[in-house]
Design an enzyme around this catalytic site. Structure first.
Site, PDB file in Angstrom:
ATOM      1  N   SER A 180       1.719  16.959  11.181  1.00  0.00           N
ATOM      2  CA  SER A 180       1.784  15.610  11.739  1.00  0.00           C
ATOM      3  C   SER A 180       1.929  15.558  13.246  1.00  0.00           C
ATOM      4  O   SER A 180       1.558  14.558  13.861  1.00  0.00           O
ATOM      5  CB  SER A 180       2.933  14.837  11.086  1.00  0.00           C
ATOM      6  OG  SER A 180       4.173  15.470  11.334  1.00  0.00           O
ATOM      7  N   HIS A 208      -0.450  13.508   5.542  1.00  0.00           N
ATOM      8  CA  HIS A 208      -1.445  13.089   6.536  1.00  0.00           C
ATOM      9  C   HIS A 208      -2.861  13.524   6.158  1.00  0.00           C
ATOM     10  O   HIS A 208      -3.790  13.324   6.938  1.00  0.00           O
ATOM     11  CB  HIS A 208      -1.076  13.636   7.909  1.00  0.00           C
ATOM     12  CG  HIS A 208       0.092  12.943   8.527  1.00  0.00           C
ATOM     13  ND1 HIS A 208      -0.031  11.778   9.255  1.00  0.00           N
ATOM     14  CD2 HIS A 208       1.420  13.236   8.488  1.00  0.00           C
ATOM     15  CE1 HIS A 208       1.169  11.402   9.665  1.00  0.00           C
ATOM     16  NE2 HIS A 208       2.064  12.262   9.214  1.00  0.00           N
ATOM     17  N   LYS A 239       0.711   5.922   4.153  1.00  0.00           N
ATOM     18  CA  LYS A 239      -0.090   6.107   5.361  1.00  0.00           C
ATOM     19  C   LYS A 239      -1.513   5.586   5.119  1.00  0.00           C
ATOM     20  O   LYS A 239      -1.739   4.393   5.140  1.00  0.00           O
ATOM     21  CB  LYS A 239      -0.031   7.569   5.794  1.00  0.00           C
ATOM     22  CG  LYS A 239       1.383   7.979   6.216  1.00  0.00           C
ATOM     23  CD  LYS A 239       1.475   9.418   6.653  1.00  0.00           C
ATOM     24  CE  LYS A 239       2.821   9.747   7.276  1.00  0.00           C
ATOM     25  NZ  LYS A 239       3.987   9.532   6.388  1.00  0.00           N
TER      26      LYS A 239
END
Length: 391
Positions: A180, A208, A239
């Site tokens: 990240s 991610h 996310k």
């Protein structure tokens, strides 16, 4: 009370070091441009990679679920809190990830706490990349398992740790799929090959990578074509999926064991019906809208190339996460503040989130950003970069 007076001194030290900051308070929903302090600024820090937080299908699904079920589930999952919408979400997630089963948690952080805190026992060893996310580190700290750290993405270091851990009941190798802070991708094929050679379990955290890598955003396992060779895939629904929550995908036995043993699952009220329904719809949108991922990667690649040509240090980024490496913490925070003055929000990230002396502002390109938006960001970066002697 006098007993907590030491906190004031700690806060003053953070201010002295240039590391003190409070959360920004936004006056609009997540988007490419957002309102803060009565100003409209370009948002370059959001994890809303595909713009799904405002997708009409997700909003409609959330409203319909609220009308049908109410605003809460009313209980933990193991009592009366598992609604059919939760079961549908887990079935859809398992199909999406090409695994036997999936189990949903309240967040990605609690997923890692639940998985590692449950599976790792005394007599096991966990072998973790040195730059793995804090949620992995904290999940491991909850266990009595032995720990080994291997150098970031260094396969010689990983193999040495595997070789030196032969006396344990089970060896677990744990890595982020996408890191990240730097935006680089784990060498998952080599990790899997080593794990198979040494009979180790592989767990990848795709926080991610979910929605970003692989076909339709299926993650790093799909990105590298490793289905059936990664034992546990951890992901987030907070996310690119655009809502909130986390999940562990793997075997049916893994799911059932976590249901019986994972404390964050056992002792937390289940997701609201609106959240579960929006997550379920998001998984369907991902599969219906591959153009979102295509636009994301095209924009990110173009923006990174331009920044590197301008002379900015973007580290080892190979995803939509792009650090602009500054170094000194105080200077990093001043650079971030200057960008905000110029209309671009890109927060400074300093120690302890990253190593001492490795401060950076982290840019995240999303599918929402237009070419004009990214040109605006680049202009601001160039102006601030010249002022700070970075370019």
């Amino acid at each position: 009370m006098a007993g907590l007076d030491f906190l004031n001194g700690e806060l003053e030290e953070l201010k002295r070091q240039g590391k003190y900051r409070l959360p920004s308070v936004w006056e609009s929903g997540s988007g490419a441009w957002m309102d803060i302090g009565g100003r409209r600024v370009l948002q370059m820090a959001s994890n809303n990679y595909l713009g799904l937080t405002d997708h009409p299908r997700l909003k409609r699904a959330a409203v319909e679920a609220t009308e049908k079920y109410g605003v809460g589930a009313g209980s933990v999952r193991t009592i009366s809190g598992t609604l059919d919408i939760h079961e549908q979400l887990e079935l859809e997630l398992a199909r999406f990830k090409d695994t036997e089963a999936a189990l949903v948690f309240q967040s990605g952080f609690t997923t890692n706490q639940g998985v590692f805190g449950t599976l790792l026992q005394e007599g096991d060893v966990v072998i973790s990349d040195e730059l793995n996310h804090a949620s992995i580190i904290d999940g491991i700290r909850l266990t009595k398992a032995a720990r080994r750290i291997y150098k970031h993405k260094d396969m010689d270091s990983l193999e040495q740790a595997l070789r030196e851990s032969s006396g344990y009941r089970t060896r677990f190798v744990v890595t982020d799929g996408v890191f990240s802070m730097d935006g680089d991708i784990a060498p998952l094929p080599q990790i899997v090959e080593l794990a198979e050679r040494y009979d180790a379990v592989v767990c990848v955290d795709d926080a991610h990578a979910s929605g970003v890598l692989g076909r339709f955003g299926k993650g790093s396992t799909d990105h590298f074509g490793l289905h059936g060779r990664v034992h546990i895939q951890i992901g987030t629904l907070s996310k690119a999926v655009g809502v909130v929550g986390g999940y562990a995908a793997g075997s049916q036995a893994l799911k059932e064991y976590l249901i019986h043993k994972a404390r964050p699952f056992l002792f937390s009220t289940s997701q609201t019906p609106a959240v579960a329904a929006a997550c379920l719809e998001a998984i369907r949108v991902l599969q219906d809208s591959p153009e979102l991922g295509e636009r994301l990667h095209a924009s990110a690649s173009s923006f990174r190339t331009r920044l590197q040509a301008d002379g900015f240090d973007t580290g080892v980024s190979e995803t939509p996460i792009m650090p602009i490496v500054i170094g000194d913490s105080a200077r990093t925070m001043r650079f971030s503040a200057r960008l905000l003055e110029l209309g671009v929000f890109a927060p400074g990230i300093v120690y302890p989130t990253v190593g001492e002396g490795k401060g950076r502002v982290r840019f995240i390109v999303t599918a929402m950003h237009s070419d004009e938006d990214l040109a605006f960001a680049r202009d601001a970066l160039l102006q601030a970069g010249r002022e700070f002697g970075l370019v």
